[in-house]
Design an enzyme around this catalytic site. Structure first.
Site, PDB file in Angstrom:
ATOM      1  N   ASP A 119      31.592  46.359  34.550  1.00  0.00           N
ATOM      2  CA  ASP A 119      30.294  46.109  35.191  1.00  0.00           C
ATOM      3  C   ASP A 119      29.180  47.438  34.754  1.00  0.00           C
ATOM      4  OD1 ASP A 119      31.256  44.210  36.919  1.00  0.00           O
ATOM      5  OD2 ASP A 119      32.160  45.518  38.165  1.00  0.00           O
ATOM      6  N   GLU A 122      31.797  46.319  27.268  1.00  0.00           N
ATOM      7  CA  GLU A 122      33.127  46.743  27.122  1.00  0.00           C
ATOM      8  C   GLU A 122      33.639  47.401  28.350  1.00  0.00           C
ATOM      9  OE1 GLU A 122      34.292  47.446  23.018  1.00  0.00           O
ATOM     10  OE2 GLU A 122      33.296  45.662  22.240  1.00  0.00           O
ATOM     11  N   GLY A 123      32.839  47.894  29.143  1.00  0.00           N
ATOM     12  CA  GLY A 123      33.353  48.567  30.260  1.00  0.00           C
ATOM     13  C   GLY A 123      33.518  47.676  31.450  1.00  0.00           C
ATOM     14  N   GLU A 179      21.795  35.511  44.906  1.00  0.00           N
ATOM     15  CA  GLU A 179      22.499  35.322  43.528  1.00  0.00           C
ATOM     16  C   GLU A 179      22.067  34.152  42.896  1.00  0.00           C
ATOM     17  OE1 GLU A 179      26.643  35.951  43.224  1.00  0.00           O
ATOM     18  OE2 GLU A 179      27.091  37.506  44.789  1.00  0.00           O
ATOM     19  N   HIS A 211      26.995  40.194  39.578  1.00  0.00           N
ATOM     20  CA  HIS A 211      27.734  41.350  40.219  1.00  0.00           C
ATOM     21  C   HIS A 211      26.996  41.377  41.682  1.00  0.00           C
ATOM     22  CE1 HIS A 211      30.810  44.328  41.261  1.00  0.00           C
ATOM     23  NE2 HIS A 211      29.751  45.008  41.709  1.00  0.00           N
TER      24      HIS A 211
HETATM   25  C1  GAR Z   1      30.065  36.018  43.893  1.00  0.00           C
HETATM   26  O1  GAR Z   1      29.546  36.869  44.939  1.00  0.00           O
HETATM   27  C2  GAR Z   1      30.013  36.907  42.530  1.00  0.00           C
HETATM   28  O2  GAR Z   1      28.745  37.867  42.502  1.00  0.00           O
HETATM   29  C3  GAR Z   1      31.278  37.585  42.527  1.00  0.00           C
HETATM   30  O3  GAR Z   1      32.076  36.662  42.899  1.00  0.00           O
HETATM   31  C4  GAR Z   1      31.392  35.858  44.176  1.00  0.00           C
HETATM   32  C5  GAR Z   1      31.620  34.285  43.493  1.00  0.00           C
HETATM   33  O4  GAR Z   1      31.362  33.453  44.348  1.00  0.00           O
HETATM   34  N1  GAR Z   1      31.691  38.357  41.393  1.00  0.00           N
HETATM   35  C6  GAR Z   1      32.207  39.541  41.358  1.00  0.00           C
HETATM   36  O5  GAR Z   1      32.710  40.035  42.266  1.00  0.00           O
HETATM   37  C7  GAR Z   1      32.591  39.890  39.826  1.00  0.00           C
HETATM   38  N2  GAR Z   1      32.942  41.357  39.839  1.00  0.00           N
HETATM   39  P1  GAR Z   1      31.277  31.967  43.844  1.00  0.00           P
HETATM   40  O6  GAR Z   1      32.700  31.709  43.419  1.00  0.00           O
HETATM   41  O7  GAR Z   1      31.030  31.249  45.296  1.00  0.00           O
HETATM   42  O8  GAR Z   1      30.057  31.843  42.985  1.00  0.00           O
END
Ligand code: GAR
Length: 271
Positions: free
Chosen positions: A191, A188-189, A220, A155
Protein backbone atom coordinates in the site's frame (compact mmCIF):
# COMPACT_ATOMS: atom_id res chain seq x y z
CA UNK A 1 -14.50 10.07 -27.25
CA UNK A 2 -12.35 8.35 -24.66
CA UNK A 3 -10.93 4.95 -25.45
CA UNK A 4 -12.62 1.97 -23.74
CA UNK A 5 -10.06 0.32 -21.51
CA UNK A 6 -9.81 -3.43 -20.97
CA UNK A 7 -9.71 -4.31 -17.28
CA UNK A 8 -8.65 -7.52 -15.55
CA UNK A 9 -10.29 -7.37 -12.11
CA UNK A 10 -8.61 -9.34 -9.30
CA UNK A 11 -10.62 -10.00 -6.13
CA UNK A 12 -10.89 -12.28 -3.12
CA UNK A 13 -14.41 -11.69 -1.84
CA UNK A 14 -17.83 -10.24 -2.35
CA UNK A 15 -16.94 -8.06 -5.33
CA UNK A 16 -19.12 -5.00 -4.80
CA UNK A 17 -16.42 -2.88 -6.47
CA UNK A 18 -16.53 -5.26 -9.42
CA UNK A 19 -20.31 -4.86 -9.49
CA UNK A 20 -19.92 -1.11 -9.62
CA UNK A 21 -17.63 -1.46 -12.66
CA UNK A 22 -20.05 -3.84 -14.35
CA UNK A 23 -23.05 -1.58 -13.74
CA UNK A 24 -21.26 1.57 -14.85
CA UNK A 25 -19.80 -0.15 -17.88
CA UNK A 26 -23.29 -1.36 -18.88
CA UNK A 27 -24.81 2.09 -18.38
CA UNK A 28 -22.00 3.78 -20.31
CA UNK A 29 -20.60 5.84 -17.42
CA UNK A 30 -17.36 3.83 -17.27
CA UNK A 31 -15.06 4.05 -20.27
CA UNK A 32 -13.92 0.50 -19.73
CA UNK A 33 -14.98 -3.11 -19.94
CA UNK A 34 -14.11 -5.91 -17.55
CA UNK A 35 -12.53 -8.63 -19.69
CA UNK A 36 -11.76 -11.18 -16.96
CA UNK A 37 -12.40 -11.65 -13.24
CA UNK A 38 -9.72 -13.49 -11.28
CA UNK A 39 -10.02 -14.73 -7.72
CA UNK A 40 -7.45 -16.35 -5.47
CA UNK A 41 -10.29 -18.21 -3.75
CA UNK A 42 -12.92 -20.49 -5.28
CA UNK A 43 -16.60 -19.92 -4.59
CA UNK A 44 -16.48 -16.24 -3.67
CA UNK A 45 -19.43 -14.06 -4.59
CA UNK A 46 -17.30 -11.85 -6.82
CA UNK A 47 -16.89 -14.78 -9.25
CA UNK A 48 -20.68 -15.20 -9.34
CA UNK A 49 -21.07 -11.52 -10.21
CA UNK A 50 -18.68 -11.99 -13.13
CA UNK A 51 -20.50 -15.10 -14.35
CA UNK A 52 -23.88 -13.35 -14.17
CA UNK A 53 -22.47 -10.61 -16.39
CA UNK A 54 -21.06 -13.20 -18.82
CA UNK A 55 -17.48 -12.23 -18.07
CA UNK A 56 -14.87 -15.02 -18.09
CA UNK A 57 -13.73 -15.94 -14.57
CA UNK A 58 -10.58 -17.67 -13.38
CA UNK A 59 -9.48 -19.05 -10.00
CA UNK A 60 -5.81 -19.20 -9.08
CA UNK A 61 -5.26 -21.79 -6.39
CA UNK A 62 -2.91 -19.77 -4.19
CA UNK A 63 -3.29 -22.31 -1.36
CA UNK A 64 -1.87 -25.17 -3.48
CA UNK A 65 0.97 -23.03 -4.89
CA UNK A 66 2.00 -21.82 -1.44
CA UNK A 67 1.97 -25.40 -0.17
CA UNK A 68 4.31 -26.50 -2.99
CA UNK A 69 6.66 -23.62 -2.27
CA UNK A 70 6.76 -24.53 1.39
CA UNK A 71 7.73 -28.11 0.71
CA UNK A 72 10.27 -28.11 -2.08
CA UNK A 73 11.09 -24.67 -3.40
CA UNK A 74 14.71 -25.66 -4.10
CA UNK A 75 13.56 -28.32 -6.55
CA UNK A 76 10.91 -26.22 -8.27
CA UNK A 77 11.44 -24.83 -11.73
CA UNK A 78 10.76 -21.17 -11.22
CA UNK A 79 10.56 -18.51 -13.93
CA UNK A 80 12.83 -16.20 -11.92
CA UNK A 81 16.00 -16.32 -9.80
CA UNK A 82 14.41 -16.62 -6.36
CA UNK A 83 17.37 -15.29 -4.37
CA UNK A 84 17.65 -12.21 -6.57
CA UNK A 85 13.92 -11.64 -6.23
CA UNK A 86 14.25 -11.98 -2.46
CA UNK A 87 16.90 -9.24 -2.43
CA UNK A 88 14.47 -6.72 -3.93
CA UNK A 89 11.13 -7.82 -2.49
CA UNK A 90 9.64 -5.73 0.33
CA UNK A 91 6.60 -7.76 1.32
CA UNK A 92 7.91 -10.82 3.20
CA UNK A 93 9.78 -10.18 6.41
CA UNK A 94 10.33 -13.61 8.03
CA UNK A 95 13.88 -13.80 9.35
CA UNK A 96 13.90 -17.56 8.67
CA UNK A 97 15.39 -17.79 5.14
CA UNK A 98 13.82 -21.14 4.24
CA UNK A 99 10.38 -19.95 5.33
CA UNK A 100 10.66 -16.65 3.48
CA UNK A 101 12.04 -18.17 0.28
CA UNK A 102 9.45 -20.94 0.33
CA UNK A 103 6.67 -18.41 0.67
CA UNK A 104 8.15 -16.30 -2.13
CA UNK A 105 8.44 -19.38 -4.37
CA UNK A 106 4.76 -20.15 -3.75
CA UNK A 107 3.78 -16.60 -4.62
CA UNK A 108 5.82 -16.69 -7.83
CA UNK A 109 4.16 -19.95 -8.90
CA UNK A 110 0.70 -18.49 -8.28
CA UNK A 111 1.59 -15.21 -10.00
CA UNK A 112 3.09 -17.00 -13.00
CA UNK A 113 -0.18 -18.82 -13.53
CA UNK A 114 -2.12 -15.59 -12.95
CA UNK A 115 -0.02 -13.70 -15.51
CA UNK A 116 -0.69 -16.38 -18.13
CA UNK A 117 -4.43 -16.36 -17.42
CA UNK A 118 -4.69 -12.58 -17.35
CA UNK A 119 -2.53 -11.90 -20.41
CA UNK A 120 -4.72 -14.15 -22.54
CA UNK A 121 -7.31 -11.36 -22.25
CA UNK A 122 -4.90 -8.55 -23.19
CA UNK A 123 -5.94 -6.11 -20.47
CA UNK A 124 -4.78 -2.51 -20.37
CA UNK A 125 -4.93 -2.43 -16.57
CA UNK A 126 -4.92 -4.90 -13.72
CA UNK A 127 -7.47 -3.63 -11.22
CA UNK A 128 -7.25 -4.94 -7.66
CA UNK A 129 -10.68 -4.81 -6.07
CA UNK A 130 -10.46 -6.44 -2.67
CA UNK A 131 -7.64 -8.77 -3.74
CA UNK A 132 -6.15 -9.82 -0.41
CA UNK A 133 -2.80 -11.22 -1.56
CA UNK A 134 0.57 -9.52 -1.57
CA UNK A 135 2.04 -9.20 -5.05
CA UNK A 136 5.75 -9.83 -5.53
CA UNK A 137 8.04 -7.87 -7.88
CA UNK A 138 7.81 -10.83 -10.27
CA UNK A 139 4.16 -9.96 -10.98
CA UNK A 140 4.51 -6.19 -10.70
CA UNK A 141 7.55 -5.90 -13.00
CA UNK A 142 5.67 -7.83 -15.65
CA UNK A 143 3.11 -4.99 -15.84
CA UNK A 144 4.86 -1.89 -14.52
CA UNK A 145 7.62 -0.52 -16.76
CA UNK A 146 9.17 2.88 -16.02
CA UNK A 147 6.30 5.32 -15.92
CA UNK A 148 3.87 2.73 -17.27
CA UNK A 149 1.96 1.87 -14.11
CA UNK A 150 -0.59 -0.77 -14.99
CA UNK A 151 -1.69 -2.19 -11.63
CA UNK A 152 -4.28 -0.23 -9.67
CA UNK A 153 -5.47 -0.84 -6.14
CA UNK A 154 -8.20 0.56 -3.96
CA UNK A 155 -7.52 0.77 -0.26
CA UNK A 156 -10.16 1.59 2.37
CA UNK A 157 -8.24 4.26 4.28
CA UNK A 158 -6.57 7.59 3.74
CA UNK A 159 -3.09 6.26 3.00
CA UNK A 160 -0.44 6.37 4.34
CA UNK A 161 -2.66 5.89 7.41
CA UNK A 162 -3.85 2.36 8.10
CA UNK A 163 -2.23 0.22 5.38
CA UNK A 164 -2.83 -3.54 5.41
CA UNK A 165 -5.83 -5.77 5.33
CA UNK A 166 -8.20 -4.07 7.79
CA UNK A 167 -8.60 -0.49 6.65
CA UNK A 168 -12.15 0.07 7.91
CA UNK A 169 -11.57 -1.72 11.22
CA UNK A 170 -8.38 0.27 11.87
CA UNK A 171 -10.08 3.55 10.94
CA UNK A 172 -13.04 2.82 13.22
CA UNK A 173 -11.08 1.62 16.24
CA UNK A 174 -8.49 4.40 16.11
CA UNK A 175 -11.16 7.03 16.67
CA UNK A 176 -10.27 9.29 13.75
CA UNK A 177 -12.99 11.80 12.83
CA UNK A 178 -12.53 11.48 9.08
CA UNK A 179 -11.96 8.24 7.24
CA UNK A 180 -10.90 7.96 3.63
CA UNK A 181 -10.41 5.84 0.57
CA UNK A 182 -7.38 5.78 -1.70
CA UNK A 183 -6.85 4.62 -5.26
CA UNK A 184 -3.16 4.11 -5.92
CA UNK A 185 -0.85 2.42 -8.37
CA UNK A 186 0.70 -0.71 -6.93
CA UNK A 187 4.42 -0.61 -6.32
CA UNK A 188 6.54 -3.22 -4.59
CA UNK A 189 5.70 -2.27 -1.00
CA UNK A 190 2.42 -2.86 0.81
CA UNK A 191 0.00 0.00 0.00
CA UNK A 192 2.91 2.34 -0.68
CA UNK A 193 2.50 3.07 -4.41
CA UNK A 194 1.86 6.44 -6.06
CA UNK A 195 -1.44 7.89 -4.88
CA UNK A 196 -3.90 8.51 -7.70
CA UNK A 197 -6.97 9.87 -5.91
CA UNK A 198 -8.33 10.14 -2.39
CA UNK A 199 -11.64 11.09 -0.84
CA UNK A 200 -12.69 11.50 2.78
CA UNK A 201 -15.85 10.80 4.73
CA UNK A 202 -16.92 11.90 8.19
CA UNK A 203 -17.08 9.48 11.09
CA UNK A 204 -20.26 10.39 12.98
CA UNK A 205 -20.52 9.84 16.75
CA UNK A 206 -23.21 7.17 16.40
CA UNK A 207 -21.41 5.18 13.69
CA UNK A 208 -20.61 1.54 14.07
CA UNK A 209 -18.15 -0.36 11.90
CA UNK A 210 -20.82 -1.36 9.42
CA UNK A 211 -22.26 2.14 8.88
CA UNK A 212 -18.74 3.45 8.43
CA UNK A 213 -17.91 0.71 5.92
CA UNK A 214 -21.12 1.40 3.95
CA UNK A 215 -20.28 5.09 3.70
CA UNK A 216 -16.71 4.31 2.64
CA UNK A 217 -17.75 1.77 0.03
CA UNK A 218 -20.12 4.22 -1.69
CA UNK A 219 -17.15 6.51 -2.00
CA UNK A 220 -14.88 3.71 -3.22
CA UNK A 221 -17.21 2.99 -6.14
CA UNK A 222 -17.31 6.64 -7.23
CA UNK A 223 -13.58 7.27 -6.86
CA UNK A 224 -12.43 4.04 -8.52
CA UNK A 225 -14.68 4.53 -11.55
CA UNK A 226 -13.54 8.14 -11.91
CA UNK A 227 -9.88 7.09 -11.82
CA UNK A 228 -10.46 4.60 -14.61
CA UNK A 229 -12.22 7.24 -16.66
CA UNK A 230 -9.26 9.58 -16.14
CA UNK A 231 -6.93 6.87 -17.42
CA UNK A 232 -9.20 6.20 -20.38
CA UNK A 233 -9.18 9.87 -21.35
CA UNK A 234 -5.42 10.23 -20.86
CA UNK A 235 -5.82 12.86 -18.15
CA UNK A 236 -3.11 11.46 -15.90
CA UNK A 237 0.53 12.51 -15.74
CA UNK A 238 3.34 11.05 -13.66
CA UNK A 239 6.16 13.15 -12.32
CA UNK A 240 8.91 12.79 -9.78
CA UNK A 241 9.00 14.88 -6.61
CA UNK A 242 12.26 16.45 -5.47
CA UNK A 243 12.44 13.59 -2.94
CA UNK A 244 12.37 11.04 -5.75
CA UNK A 245 8.83 9.84 -5.19
CA UNK A 246 6.54 9.27 -8.17
CA UNK A 247 3.51 11.53 -7.97
CA UNK A 248 0.35 11.49 -10.03
CA UNK A 249 -1.21 14.60 -11.49
CA UNK A 250 -4.80 14.68 -12.70
CA UNK A 251 -5.18 17.01 -15.68
CA UNK A 252 -8.99 17.14 -15.73
CA UNK A 253 -10.13 20.80 -15.45
CA UNK A 254 -13.20 19.48 -13.59
CA UNK A 255 -11.02 17.98 -10.84
CA UNK A 256 -12.02 20.53 -8.14
CA UNK A 257 -15.73 20.03 -8.91
CA UNK A 258 -15.32 16.27 -8.73
CA UNK A 259 -13.57 16.51 -5.34
CA UNK A 260 -16.44 18.66 -4.05
CA UNK A 261 -19.00 16.16 -5.36
CA UNK A 262 -17.21 13.36 -3.48
CA UNK A 263 -17.37 15.41 -0.27
CA UNK A 264 -21.09 15.97 -0.75
CA UNK A 265 -21.62 12.26 -1.35
CA UNK A 266 -19.58 11.41 1.74
CA UNK A 267 -21.62 13.74 3.96
CA UNK A 268 -24.99 12.83 2.51
CA UNK A 269 -26.04 10.32 5.19
CA UNK A 270 -25.84 12.02 8.56
CA UNK A 271 -27.29 9.03 10.34
C1 GAR B 1 -12.98 -2.94 -0.31
O1 GAR B 1 -13.36 -2.18 0.83
C2 GAR B 1 -11.56 -2.64 -0.68
O2 GAR B 1 -11.19 -1.31 -0.49
C3 GAR B 1 -10.82 -3.54 0.25
O3 GAR B 1 -11.54 -4.74 0.24
C4 GAR B 1 -12.91 -4.42 0.05
C5 GAR B 1 -13.46 -5.29 -1.06
O4 GAR B 1 -14.84 -5.16 -1.14
N1 GAR B 1 -9.46 -3.74 -0.13
C6 GAR B 1 -8.46 -3.87 0.74
O5 GAR B 1 -8.62 -3.85 1.93
C7 GAR B 1 -7.10 -4.05 0.11
N2 GAR B 1 -6.08 -4.06 1.11
P1 GAR B 1 -15.66 -5.74 -2.36
O6 GAR B 1 -15.18 -7.19 -2.52
O7 GAR B 1 -17.09 -5.68 -1.92
O8 GAR B 1 -15.34 -4.91 -3.56
Amino acid sequence: MAQKLRLAVLLSGSGTNLQSFLDRSASGTLNAQVVVVVSDRPGVHGLKRGELANIPTRVIDYGAHLERGREDWERLELPVDLRKLDEVQQILHFSDDAKRLGRLAGLVLAEDEMIRQVDAFQPDYIVLAGFMRLLSPYFLRHYNRGDMWRVLNIHPSLLPAFPGQRGYEDTFHYGVKWGGVTVHFADEGEDTGPIFAQAVYPVWPNDDLESLRRRGLQLEYAVYAQCINWLASGQVRFSRSSRGRTTVEILDPKYPEILKAWSVLACSDET
